[in-house]
Motif scaffolding. Sequence first.
Motif, short mmCIF file in Angstrom:
data_model
loop_
_atom_site.label_atom_id
_atom_site.label_comp_id
_atom_site.label_asym_id
_atom_site.label_seq_id
_atom_site.Cartn_x
_atom_site.Cartn_y
_atom_site.Cartn_z
N VAL A 175 0.85 -1.20 0.00
CA VAL A 175 0.00 0.00 0.00
C VAL A 175 0.89 1.25 0.00
N LEU A 176 1.89 1.25 0.90
CA LEU A 176 2.73 2.45 1.02
C LEU A 176 3.63 2.65 -0.21
N SER A 177 3.91 1.57 -0.94
CA SER A 177 4.69 1.73 -2.17
C SER A 177 3.89 2.49 -3.23
N ILE A 178 2.53 2.42 -3.14
CA ILE A 178 1.68 3.19 -4.07
C ILE A 178 1.92 4.69 -3.86
N PHE A 179 2.02 5.10 -2.54
CA PHE A 179 2.26 6.51 -2.22
C PHE A 179 3.58 6.99 -2.84
N GLN A 191 5.36 11.74 1.56
CA GLN A 191 5.65 12.61 2.70
C GLN A 191 4.45 13.45 3.13
N ASN A 192 3.79 14.07 2.15
CA ASN A 192 2.70 15.01 2.49
C ASN A 192 1.40 14.31 2.84
N ASP A 193 1.15 13.16 2.17
CA ASP A 193 -0.15 12.50 2.36
C ASP A 193 -0.11 11.37 3.38
N PHE A 194 1.11 10.94 3.76
CA PHE A 194 1.18 9.87 4.76
C PHE A 194 2.16 10.17 5.89
N GLU A 195 3.41 10.43 5.55
CA GLU A 195 4.47 10.52 6.56
C GLU A 195 4.19 11.59 7.61
N VAL A 196 3.76 12.76 7.19
CA VAL A 196 3.51 13.85 8.13
C VAL A 196 2.45 13.45 9.18
N TYR A 197 1.45 12.67 8.75
CA TYR A 197 0.40 12.21 9.68
C TYR A 197 0.93 11.09 10.59
N LEU A 198 1.80 10.24 10.00
CA LEU A 198 2.41 9.18 10.81
C LEU A 198 3.21 9.80 11.95
N LEU A 199 3.97 10.84 11.66
CA LEU A 199 4.80 11.48 12.69
C LEU A 199 3.93 12.14 13.76
N LEU A 230 12.11 1.81 20.54
CA LEU A 230 12.96 2.34 19.46
C LEU A 230 13.36 1.22 18.49
N LYS A 231 13.65 0.05 19.04
CA LYS A 231 13.99 -1.09 18.18
C LYS A 231 12.81 -1.48 17.30
N LYS A 232 11.62 -1.48 17.90
CA LYS A 232 10.41 -1.86 17.14
C LYS A 232 10.10 -0.85 16.04
N GLU A 233 10.33 0.43 16.32
CA GLU A 233 10.07 1.45 15.29
C GLU A 233 11.08 1.31 14.15
N ALA A 234 12.33 1.01 14.48
CA ALA A 234 13.34 0.80 13.43
C ALA A 234 12.98 -0.43 12.60
N ASP A 235 12.46 -1.45 13.26
CA ASP A 235 12.02 -2.68 12.60
C ASP A 235 10.84 -2.39 11.67
N ARG A 236 9.96 -1.51 12.12
CA ARG A 236 8.77 -1.11 11.33
C ARG A 236 9.21 -0.45 10.03
N VAL A 237 10.21 0.43 10.14
CA VAL A 237 10.73 1.10 8.94
C VAL A 237 11.29 0.06 7.98
N TYR A 238 12.06 -0.85 8.53
CA TYR A 238 12.70 -1.87 7.70
C TYR A 238 11.67 -2.73 6.97
N ASN A 239 10.55 -3.01 7.63
CA ASN A 239 9.56 -3.93 7.05
C ASN A 239 8.59 -3.30 6.07
N TYR A 240 8.12 -2.08 6.34
CA TYR A 240 7.15 -1.54 5.37
C TYR A 240 7.15 -0.02 5.20
N LEU A 241 7.93 0.71 5.97
CA LEU A 241 8.00 2.16 5.73
C LEU A 241 9.20 2.48 4.85
N GLN A 242 9.30 3.71 4.41
CA GLN A 242 10.45 4.13 3.60
C GLN A 242 11.64 4.42 4.52
N LEU A 243 12.83 4.10 4.07
CA LEU A 243 14.03 4.32 4.88
C LEU A 243 14.21 5.80 5.24
#
Length: 740
Positions: A175-179, A191-199, A230-243
């Motif tokens: 899904v996030l690769s579509i963004f 960044q504008n339609d997803f990342e800013v809201y995630l943060l 912090l480890k889990k958030e880094a893992d989350r990035v690795y698995n499906y968020l953008q680096l």
Amino acid sequence: MDQEKKIIEFDQGWADMQKGISKLKRLLAGEEETPFSTREYMMLYTTIYNMCIQKGAHDYSEQLYNKYKETLDEYITSTVLPSLREKNDKFMLRELVQRWLNHKVMVKWLIRFFHYLDRYFISRRSLPALNVVGMTCFRDLVYEEVHAKVKDIVLALIDKEREGEQIDRALMKNVLSIFVEIGMGEMNCYQNDFEVYLLQETTTYYSRKAAKWIEEYTCPDYLLKSEECLKKEADRVYNYLQLTTETKLIEKVQHELLAVYVTQLLENEHSGIKVLFRDEKVDDISRIYLLYNKIPQGLELVANVFKQHVTVEGTAFVQQAEDAASKQASNAPGGHEQVLIPKIIELHDKYMIYLNSCFQSHSLLYKALKEAFEVFCNKTVNGSPSAEILASYADHILRKGGSEKLGDEAIEETLEKIAKLLGYLIDKDVFAEFYRKKLTRRLLFDRTTNDDHERSILSKLKQQCGAPFTSKMEGMVTDVVLAKENQASFNEYLRNNPDVHPGVDFTATVLTTGFWPSYKSLDIILPTELVKCVEVFKGFYETKTKHRKLTWIHSLGTCHLNGKFKPKQIELIVSIYQAAVLLLFNESDRLSYSEIVAQLNLTHEDTVRLLHSLSCAKYKILNKEPSSKSISQSDTFEFNPKFTDKLRRIKVPLPPVDDRKKVVEDVDKDRRYAIDATVVRVMKSRKVLSHQQLISETVEQLSRMFKPDIKAIKKRIEELITREYMERDPDQPTMFRYLA
């Protein structure tokens, strides 16, 4: 002649294309249909090709370009959007992923069919390429409608995952690769339609959690929890968020969990940094460093708390020493330095271990430790400045009997630590003067344990404060070695000239004036026995050199007298001045105060001090009339033949003189010279300088040895102007000029 090619009318050609497009739609819908054969693909490609190369009004390139977009728009509107609108939650996400994959397949096939347009028509007209048009259609019709809803569903799933639920990570990644892909090389959609809201959501989530956990957990448990998050958030990035999200995401988590609560965490009275140090929780202290080292200004927060903690601990030791000294009701420094300095050394050792092992020798934490030690290492204890206390402790270690329990290695380690503590003192010159006074006594009265240790600490002090700091002290040590050689020559001289022998054993130590502290020397009339000793040595010394003048410092001399008392003979170890008083009683049985003053040429103050030590103190070698504990000018004195003691040799002490006042006076005098020299040095190098700059540079250079007083510097500048080392600029009174 070739027959002219048959013209393909637009409606006819498009009808043929529609058949191919309909088949493509059926294939995408998963209906039973055979894949495109090469013949079918070539037929469709050729149809477009022929419709584009026809001349004049029959060149349908533009109409076909428009039809390409219409085909995609129609398919999206009729098929894609209705299927998405009827689904929610993860089912909508799955549908969106499938529709996006289908759309990309459809665009891929249509580009193949319409390929000739890309090659010629589009490039000539500078129009968007077929691939771009395909992406834009999906973005404008699908993405713009659904991205807000998709974002909400994704954030809700992330929230569930944070709470421990399992989610379909592969789906999230797709899904996030579509963004990302919809941005066509730019990250702005993601960044504008997803990342800013995630943060934003991350900040809210961890702010809520931190407020709850800070109440529930101890400091170590809270830090473990933070580390896990912090480890889990880094893992989350690795698995499906953008680096590219990782740094921003981690910063939000760090801020909410660690930065916001740093003081509350580290100063927690039940489990904070104080308790961790007390209980030697090395792993937890290391975790504090590792977590806060990754936060902007994080270590500054830790350093502040660390500094406060060490300051409080060190100040408590100083206060304990102050309380103990007050109870003794004595103003002499003797004693408390032997308790206080080892405690401060132990404290320093302890925190240096933490600094190196847990804080990885980080400069910020080292600076915090240094500043903490500078606070309590510069306090006074019962009137004794810290420089005097440290010098007294060094004297205790280096003096005979002071460090009997310590081996050579332990003494060396202690001397190294004393030198390190000196680095924290502001008034290093005060330490130097006190140390020099004590070094004098050790060297002249043979009280030093080991010459090697004396030289060793001097090399450590030189390393800490520079060569000028120890040059006089090194001269003192060398002087004593040379003096012993000189004494051997004197003994040889007496053996060779028995007729000049003074009749008593006599040792003279020749020293270099510039190296040693200055001492008050009284114009005392010496007994004939001592006068003869002085004359004999003077005669010997003149055979060695004619260019040096001997100045006798009798206040540092000692005398061994045989006291013939009725109970028994006792050897008395006394000062030269005490000996001069006692030897008067070889000639007279009874002497008045004024007679003693007249025969010795002493001041009232010195006479009182000497007579007190011989008649009112511990050893009453002289009887005083009338009997009392103080000396009066109307008193008379006589030898006490009944005096005795259980020892056969006793040292008769003089009342202690307050060295502190003399040291302060000497240091003040030296500081005036140091200020003068520094001001002249600065002006010589700069030639012209403003008042403010001159003060600033002078302070900076002098602060390596002491904290200079601005008023004193200004006073010395005026003095140097008077002495024509420098002058004020007549046009600018705040500017100074150097006068060569």
